[in-house]
Motif scaffolding. Structure first.
Motif, short mmCIF file in Angstrom:
data_model
loop_
_atom_site.label_atom_id
_atom_site.label_comp_id
_atom_site.label_asym_id
_atom_site.label_seq_id
_atom_site.Cartn_x
_atom_site.Cartn_y
_atom_site.Cartn_z
N GLY B 108 0.82 -1.21 0.00
CA GLY B 108 0.00 0.00 0.00
C GLY B 108 0.85 1.25 0.00
O GLY B 108 0.63 2.18 -0.80
N VAL B 109 1.85 1.27 0.87
CA VAL B 109 2.73 2.45 0.96
C VAL B 109 3.48 2.65 -0.35
O VAL B 109 3.53 3.76 -0.89
N PHE B 112 1.12 3.96 -3.07
CA PHE B 112 0.81 5.39 -2.85
C PHE B 112 1.98 6.25 -3.32
O PHE B 112 1.81 7.21 -4.09
N ASN B 116 2.29 8.92 -6.68
CA ASN B 116 2.53 10.35 -6.48
C ASN B 116 3.84 10.82 -7.08
O ASN B 116 3.93 11.90 -7.66
N LEU B 119 3.44 11.13 -10.71
CA LEU B 119 2.76 12.38 -11.02
C LEU B 119 3.76 13.53 -11.13
O LEU B 119 3.72 14.33 -12.08
N LEU B 120 4.69 13.58 -10.16
CA LEU B 120 5.71 14.63 -10.19
C LEU B 120 6.66 14.43 -11.36
O LEU B 120 7.05 15.38 -12.04
N SER B 123 5.46 15.42 -14.81
CA SER B 123 5.54 16.88 -14.97
C SER B 123 6.96 17.31 -15.32
O SER B 123 7.18 18.14 -16.21
N THR B 136 11.48 25.12 -10.17
CA THR B 136 10.34 24.22 -10.07
C THR B 136 10.80 22.78 -10.12
O THR B 136 10.32 21.93 -9.37
N PHE B 139 12.23 21.73 -6.94
CA PHE B 139 11.15 21.58 -5.96
C PHE B 139 10.48 20.22 -6.13
O PHE B 139 10.26 19.47 -5.17
N PHE B 140 10.19 19.85 -7.39
CA PHE B 140 9.56 18.56 -7.66
C PHE B 140 10.48 17.41 -7.25
O PHE B 140 10.04 16.41 -6.69
N LEU B 147 9.12 11.80 -0.55
CA LEU B 147 8.24 10.64 -0.59
C LEU B 147 9.04 9.34 -0.69
O LEU B 147 8.74 8.35 -0.03
#
Lengths: 65, 730
Positions: B108-109, B112, B116, B119-120, B123, B136, B139-140, B147
């Motif tokens: 699960g961890v 997750f 995420n 997602l970063l 981008s 930016t 930062f990402f 995480l």
């Protein structure tokens, strides 16, 4: 682009809520039986028994589907 | 029959004055059964709650402490039409389910975090090809690091721990390159982020962990399914013993409640459920399930009896054994320990792949580093390229290649009522080239049957059957069954060790030993025709008959042996029974290679001899005497009717009277092994393409992510074929 500083932690927070919900489900045994609850939803145990047929009455007992 | 029962060992006591019990219920099939049980039990005032687990076919019942005796729950369930068996939660099972929960949490961890970070990363990748500002991007990257690092520390533990264990033992397993790849990828990404670089590999590292945890969890899930079903079956067997208390009272208790030193009463016709020493009484004992010997032996005070044997003639009181030296059980324990040790030397396919793979990958990475430095690149950049080589070769596909096939093949077997104890058993089963059968209970059915029904007049069989129906003696049961389970006639007297008698039409009718019925003359031809059978005689005035009761071959034993021979295996019989009983069975099955009268240690020697010849032995057996051989053989299969110890030491257990699962699981195992090898070769092919790209320094995080998920997908899809092919008509 400064909005990202708020939006990303927000997105992460939402994901984290999902993860915590998953953990909660595991701890409370929601995954212990994956078959039964689906059927349980169809049971009419929350309805009062039909008044026309008190318990112990003999005779034809035909359940109307 | 009013027998006092005591089930208090099964009751679990909780806080708040609540007692609970878990029961395996026979015959829960649908939601209707679930509702019938739940609403039926809810009507009882004493019962606080009853909840059915439809997937596991179990019921958990709770009541207020002292309001109810646990036996009443079973009575009420049987009143509802369901037979329930109490279920003892074992420490081993609890430990295993904790491990499974931990893996699921890690999964699960990792899931997750992987989503995420991806997602970063997406981008950043799309920004890199347009106009993302370095601030930016940093930062990402830092957000990804935030995480990825805790996630790897938490979700990576199963791999890190296993890798450390292997390294400490001086070996290499698949987890070593995985750990190295993950740690290096994360370390390098942190350094790169620090230096405001364009690429970071946080996504690759976490995705790798996520995919591999899926494989790990699937593996664990397969084992849990076997465990759950085996647990239910153990409860359904409902082994009990009759305990004699000091005051002479008898109470029927489950085996789990019997302690060393207890006195246990064993009535004639009962299966002995404990190991121990006979205190008083004399009887004949059928030890076929323990030693394979079908002829009964006489037993007197001071002799040892073993669980699984059948008490034939007289009542016995047995003192439950403290660990006395020199008993059969001790001997078997000792042999088991040796046998298991020799088995543990087997190297699994994935570990063998890792042994080849790890040095090759690490050497390639090193060569890349040195090569680029020699080519004139700065050492920092050369190091980054070398680490990307490690990341891209990280065995994502390899980690899934084997568990995915195992899970699919195991589910296919599960549907045929064959259960695997562990995934590795499939690999070993596929390699088997010799099958060794035990005779008693394996090639033959566990319960004896009447074999000369055709030569006995139906009228005689009917009379004898109605007499036999009054007895629980194991030799009387088959006669009663063959006669069609008639109602017993009245006034039957049981003569200990001799047989039964009753008055019928004013003349005494007898059923029992040949001597008891004066039937020596009639017995001689039957004994000649059925040399291995036990004879039961019947006499009614002048008329007499002789029945032959014998262990029958399993209905498809012959077909199974032929199927195995067709699959190219050599078939042997190693039996503990006497030669005169084994020879006809071997002849009937067309097996020329058999040995009889073997003790457990002789069976082991025989297996050693076969192993020395280079044979990979599949042992099929069920008796206590087979347990060491089952543990020693390359791979082993047991029917579910086997003794406890034999079941525990076999790799694979099957249900039902048919032997067909032996051949069909062999076919499935070979198919699975073929798919595993295909998957491993696919991983090699993948590396052959990806590694040059990485060495050339072209492997960006995007390439790594695409390659990793693509290869995992292909390997998993290929694994699905394990179910399809084995389900095809043979």
């Amino acid at each position: 682009m400064n909005i990202l500083v708020i939006l990303f932690p927000l997105a992460l927070g939402l994901g984290l809520v999902g993860l915590l919900a998953f953990f909660w489900c595991m701890r409370t045994g929601q995954f212990a039986d994956l078959e039964g609850p689906g059927w349980r939803a169809l049971q009419d145990d929350d309805l009062p028994r039909s008044p026309g047929r008190p318990a112990g009455t003999h005779g034809p007992q035909i359940d109307v589907p | 029959m009013s027998v006092k029962q005591d089930l208090s060992v099964f009751v679990r006591h909780r806080d708040g004055n609540v007692a609970g019990m878990e029961l395996a219920v026979d015959g829960i099939r649908c939601a209707g059964c679930m509702q019938a049980i739940e609403s039926g039990l809810a009507r009882e005032a004493d019962i606080l709650s009853a909840r059915v687990n439809l997937a596991l076919k179990r019921v958990t019942v709770e009541w207020r402490e002292g309001a109810l005796r646990p036996e009443t729950v079973i009575e009420r369930l049987s009143g509802l039409g369901f037979k329930a068996y109490p279920f003892l939660p074992s420490a081993e099972r609890d430990g295993a389910s904790r491990e499974e929960k931990r893996l699921l949490r890690c999964l699960g961890v990792a899931g997750f975090a992987a989503m995420n970070i991806m997602l970063l990363s997406v981008s950043v990748w799309s920004g890199n090809s347009s106009d993302i500002s370095p601030v930016t991007r940093d930062f990402f990257h830092w957000l990804s690091a935030l995480l990825a690092l805790p996630t790897a520390a938490y979700a990576g533990r199963p791999f890190f721990e296993s890798a450390l264990r292997a390294l400490r033992a001086g070996a290499v397993n698949m987890d070593v390159p995985i750990t190295l790849g993950v740690v290096l990828a994360l370390g390098m990404s942190v350094v790169e982020t620090w230096n405001h670089a364009e690429h970071a590999y946080f996504d690759g590292a976490v995705m790798l962990l996520f995919f591999l945890l899926i494989g790990r969890y699937l593996d664990e899930l397969m084992r849990r399914r076997t465990r759950d079903l085996a647990g239910n079956l153990a409860a359904l067997k409902a082994e009990t013993a009759t305990r004699l208390s000091a005051s002479g009272e008898t109470v029927v208790v489950p085996i789990a409640a019997i302690a060393r030193g207890d006195l246990v009463l064993v009535r004639p016709g009962e299966r002995v459920s404990v190991d121990g020493m006979v205190e008083s009484g004399a009887s004949d004992i059928d030890q076929s399930l323990v030693t394979g010997e079908t002829a009964p032996i006489s037993i007197a005070p001071g002799a040892s009896v073993y669980a699984g044997t059948i008490n034939l003639s007289g009542a016995l009181t047995v003192r439950v054994a403290a660990a006395g030296g020199g008993t059969l059980l001790d001997e078997i324990d000792r042999l088991m320990a040796q046998a298991v040790e020799s088995r543990s030397r087997y190297v699994r396919l994935s570990d063998r792949a890792a042994r080849l793979y790890a040095p090759l990958v690490h050497a390639t990475a090193l060569a890349t580093l040195l090569g680029w430095i020699a080519f004139g690149l700065a050492w920092q950049q050369a190091l980054i390229i070398a680490i990307t080589v490690l990341i891209i070769t990280c065995p994502c596909a390899l980690g899934l290649a084997i568990p995915a096939v195992q899970v699919v093949a195991a589910s296919a077997l599960f549907r045929q009522k064959v259960m695997l104890k562990e995934g590795g058993a499939l690999e070993r089963l596929a390699e088997a080239d010799t099958v060794v059968f035990d005779k008693t209970g394996t090639l033959t059915l566990p319960d004896p049957a009447l074999v000369n029904a055709g030569s006995v007049a139906p009228e005689v069989l009917r009379k004898a059957g109605s007499l036999a129906a009054a007895s629980r003696h194991p030799l009387a049961r088959p006669i009663a069954l063959a006669a069609g389970n008639l109602r017993p006639i009245e006034g039957v007297r049981e003569h200990q060790g001799l047989g039964l008698s009753a008055l019928c039409d004013g003349v005494e009718m007898r059923l029992g030993s040949v001597g008891f019925c004066d039937a020596e003359v009639a017995a001689a031809p039957v004994a000649a025709a059925f040399p291995t059978a036990s004879l039961i005689a019947w006499r009614h005035g002048e008329a007499s008959a002789v029945f032959a009761v014998d262990q029958e071959l399993r209905p498809d034993a012959e077909a199974c042996v032929q199927a195995l021979v067709r699959l190219g295996l050599r078939v042997l019989i190693l039996s503990g029974d006497r030669a005169s009983a084994v020879a006809p069975v071997a002849a009937q099955l067309g097996i020329s290679d058999y040995k009889a009268g073997l003790r457990p240690d002789e069976k082991l020697l025989e297996l050693d001899r076969l192993a020395a010849q280079g044979c990979k032995v599949l042992m099929v057996g069920d008796g206590l005497n087979d347990a060491p051989a089952l543990a020693k053989a390359h791979v082993s299969i047991s029917p579910i009717s086997a003794t406890h110890l034999a079941q525990a030491s076999a790799d694979i257990v099957f249900l039902g009277d048919s032997l067909a699962p032996v051949a069909s699981s062999l076919r499935t195992a070979r198919q699975a092994r073929k798919l595993m090898l295909e998957n491993l070769w696919f991983a090699v092919l993948y590396n052959a393409i990806a590694v040059p790209v990485a060495i050339a320094g072209l492997a960006t995080p995007l390439v790594a992510a695409a390659a990793m998920s693509g290869s995992s997908l292909i390997v998993t899809l290929n694994a699905l074929r394990a179910a399809r092919r084995s389900g095809a008509p043979r």
